[in-house]
Design a protein around this motif. Structure first.
Motif, short mmCIF file in Angstrom:
data_model
loop_
_atom_site.label_atom_id
_atom_site.label_comp_id
_atom_site.label_asym_id
_atom_site.label_seq_id
_atom_site.Cartn_x
_atom_site.Cartn_y
_atom_site.Cartn_z
N LEU A 13 0.82 -1.20 0.00
CA LEU A 13 0.00 0.00 0.00
C LEU A 13 0.86 1.25 0.00
CD1 LEU A 13 -2.91 -1.06 2.38
CD2 LEU A 13 -2.79 -1.19 -0.10
N PHE A 14 2.07 1.16 0.55
CA PHE A 14 3.11 2.14 0.31
C PHE A 14 4.44 1.42 0.41
CE2 PHE A 14 2.58 2.53 4.94
CZ PHE A 14 3.89 2.46 5.38
N LEU A 15 5.49 2.05 -0.07
CA LEU A 15 6.84 1.47 -0.01
C LEU A 15 7.84 2.61 0.12
CD1 LEU A 15 8.78 -0.94 -0.19
CD2 LEU A 15 8.70 -0.74 -2.68
N HIS A 16 8.40 2.75 1.31
CA HIS A 16 9.39 3.79 1.59
C HIS A 16 10.78 3.15 1.71
CE1 HIS A 16 6.11 6.51 3.61
NE2 HIS A 16 5.91 6.31 2.32
N ILE A 17 11.75 3.75 1.08
CA ILE A 17 13.13 3.26 1.16
C ILE A 17 13.90 4.20 2.09
CG2 ILE A 17 15.22 2.68 -0.12
CD1 ILE A 17 13.46 2.32 -2.60
N GLU A 27 16.97 -0.87 3.20
CA GLU A 27 16.08 -0.81 4.36
C GLU A 27 14.75 -0.21 3.91
OE1 GLU A 27 16.28 -1.66 7.59
OE2 GLU A 27 18.29 -2.55 7.49
N LEU A 28 13.66 -0.89 4.23
CA LEU A 28 12.34 -0.51 3.74
C LEU A 28 11.36 -0.35 4.89
CD1 LEU A 28 11.99 -3.26 0.98
CD2 LEU A 28 12.94 -0.96 0.66
N GLN A 29 10.31 0.41 4.63
CA GLN A 29 9.10 0.36 5.42
C GLN A 29 7.94 0.27 4.43
OE1 GLN A 29 9.57 3.92 8.01
NE2 GLN A 29 9.67 2.47 9.70
N THR A 30 7.03 -0.66 4.71
CA THR A 30 5.95 -0.91 3.76
C THR A 30 4.73 -1.40 4.51
OG1 THR A 30 5.39 -2.01 1.66
CG2 THR A 30 6.60 -3.32 3.28
N LEU A 31 3.59 -1.35 3.87
CA LEU A 31 2.36 -1.89 4.43
C LEU A 31 1.82 -2.93 3.47
CD1 LEU A 31 0.26 -1.77 6.70
CD2 LEU A 31 -0.91 0.05 5.46
N PHE A 32 1.80 -4.19 3.93
CA PHE A 32 1.32 -5.31 3.13
C PHE A 32 -0.17 -5.54 3.40
CE2 PHE A 32 5.81 -6.68 3.93
CZ PHE A 32 6.24 -6.86 2.62
N GLN A 33 -0.92 -5.76 2.33
CA GLN A 33 -2.29 -6.25 2.46
C GLN A 33 -2.53 -7.31 1.39
OE1 GLN A 33 -5.67 -3.55 1.73
NE2 GLN A 33 -6.68 -4.38 3.54
N PHE A 34 -3.30 -8.32 1.73
CA PHE A 34 -3.60 -9.40 0.79
C PHE A 34 -4.81 -9.05 -0.08
CE2 PHE A 34 -1.88 -11.37 4.67
CZ PHE A 34 -0.69 -11.86 4.15
N LEU A 35 -4.93 -9.75 -1.19
CA LEU A 35 -6.11 -9.66 -2.04
C LEU A 35 -6.80 -11.01 -2.10
CD1 LEU A 35 -4.66 -7.60 -5.05
CD2 LEU A 35 -6.01 -6.74 -3.12
N ASP A 36 -8.12 -10.99 -2.31
CA ASP A 36 -8.85 -12.26 -2.43
C ASP A 36 -8.79 -12.77 -3.87
OD1 ASP A 36 -10.52 -10.45 -3.67
OD2 ASP A 36 -12.35 -11.10 -2.64
N GLY A 184 19.12 7.59 -9.27
CA GLY A 184 18.06 8.52 -8.93
C GLY A 184 17.01 7.98 -7.97
N LEU A 185 17.16 6.74 -7.50
CA LEU A 185 16.19 6.14 -6.59
C LEU A 185 16.24 6.84 -5.23
CD1 LEU A 185 14.14 3.77 -6.19
CD2 LEU A 185 16.07 2.44 -5.28
N THR A 186 15.08 7.21 -4.71
CA THR A 186 15.01 7.81 -3.37
C THR A 186 15.39 6.77 -2.33
OG1 THR A 186 13.29 9.36 -4.02
CG2 THR A 186 13.49 8.89 -1.67
N ARG A 187 16.39 7.10 -1.50
CA ARG A 187 16.87 6.14 -0.49
C ARG A 187 16.93 6.77 0.91
NH1 ARG A 187 20.18 4.89 -5.07
NH2 ARG A 187 19.94 2.72 -5.73
#
Length: 284
Positions: A13-17, A27-36, A184-187
């Protein structure tokens, strides 16, 4: 003893590096959600003691297939003779789409064979095995929507809203290694200290890979621009799939019906408990 288990998709749902480690991982922070919605794996007994997966995936040698690797890893952990098994895969999730298809298939293999072989390993033990196969495997093994940190393996249960999603797969395949190697990747996105529930100001959250992916893959940028006409849209993982969230199935289906030609995808509901775990509960 034949049974079928789902291997659901996930969204980031988001992915921060937050930074780059000495070993080259990020090193990441992310929010995982499943789909049916996802793949399916059927387990059937064999008399010859072999582990067999059918059909073979195009361009993926058996030794590299995460399902086979998961089965062999679990068998080695058991360290005793075990019955043979045939696994039949119905593949619905696009490979290289950022939906975690391979990791989900591996997790379903681990949990399915743990049941099939009556090994009774805990989720902690299976998640530890799964981490050797990929950073996303543990979240599928544990089966709860989660705030992920580290390389995605440090998980805190979360409860984001269970909305409906339009998921689009642009006609391209993303090279994950290429994305993470870009200058150029935000880290340096600042860390957040609490597991967010995707409430409040959604603009606080983003996918730090998105700008680089759009620059290298115009097909993704074009699809993202189209889906953004109906509300906030975002890349999942390193792509190529993008998603838009909607409060009802009817609104999601209306957008899906108007999608441009040449783009594949699906409509699915976000769920905080994995469909895999719901099905395993029924088998017990």
């Amino acid at each position: 003893m034949t049974f079928t288990l789902p291997a659901p998709a996930k969204l980031n749902l988001f992915l921060h590096i937050n930074g780059r480690r000495e070993d080259g991982y990020h090193e990441l922070q992310t929010l995982f959600q499943f789909l049916d919605f996802g793949d399916e794996l059927t387990f059937s007994p064999r008399q010859d003691g072999q582990i067999v997966l059918e059909p073979a995936l195009p361009d993926v040698p058996a030794a590299d297939n995460l399902i086979i690797r998961a089965a062999r890893l679990l068998k080695a952990r058991a360290n005793r003779p075990l019955p043979g098994v045939s696994m039949t895969l119905i593949k619905r999730l696009p490979m290289g789409g950022g939906l975690g298809g391979g990791s989900s298939d591996a997790a379903t293999a681990l949990l399915g064979l743990n049941h099939f072989w009556a090994l009774n390993y805990s989720l902690d033990e299976l998640a530890e095995l799964g981490l050797a196969l990929g950073a996303d495997v543990p979240v599928f093994v544990r089966g709860s929507a989660a705030f992920g940190e580290g390389i995605g393996e440090k998980l805190t249960a979360a409860q984001p809203p269970e909305d409906w999603f339009v998921v689009l797969k642009p006609p391209c395949n993303i090279n994950t290694g290429l994305i993470f190697s870009q200058q150029g990747l935000t880290r340096d996105t600042p860390r957040i200290t609490i597991a967010p529930a995707f409430e409040g100001d959604a603009s606080r959250y983003r996918n730090d890979c998105e700008d680089v992916v759009c620059r290298l893959y115009p097909e993704v940028e074009k699809s993202l621009e189209w889906l953004s006409k109906f509300g906030p849209a975002r890349l999942t993982g390193t792509g190529a799939c993008i998603f838009g969230r909607f409060p009802t199935e009817s609104k999601a289906q209306k957008v899906w019906a108007s999608k441009p030609s040449g783009i594949t995808g699906f409509v699915a509901k976000g769920v905080n408990q994995s469909p895999l775990h719901r099905k395993l509960t029924e088998l017990r």
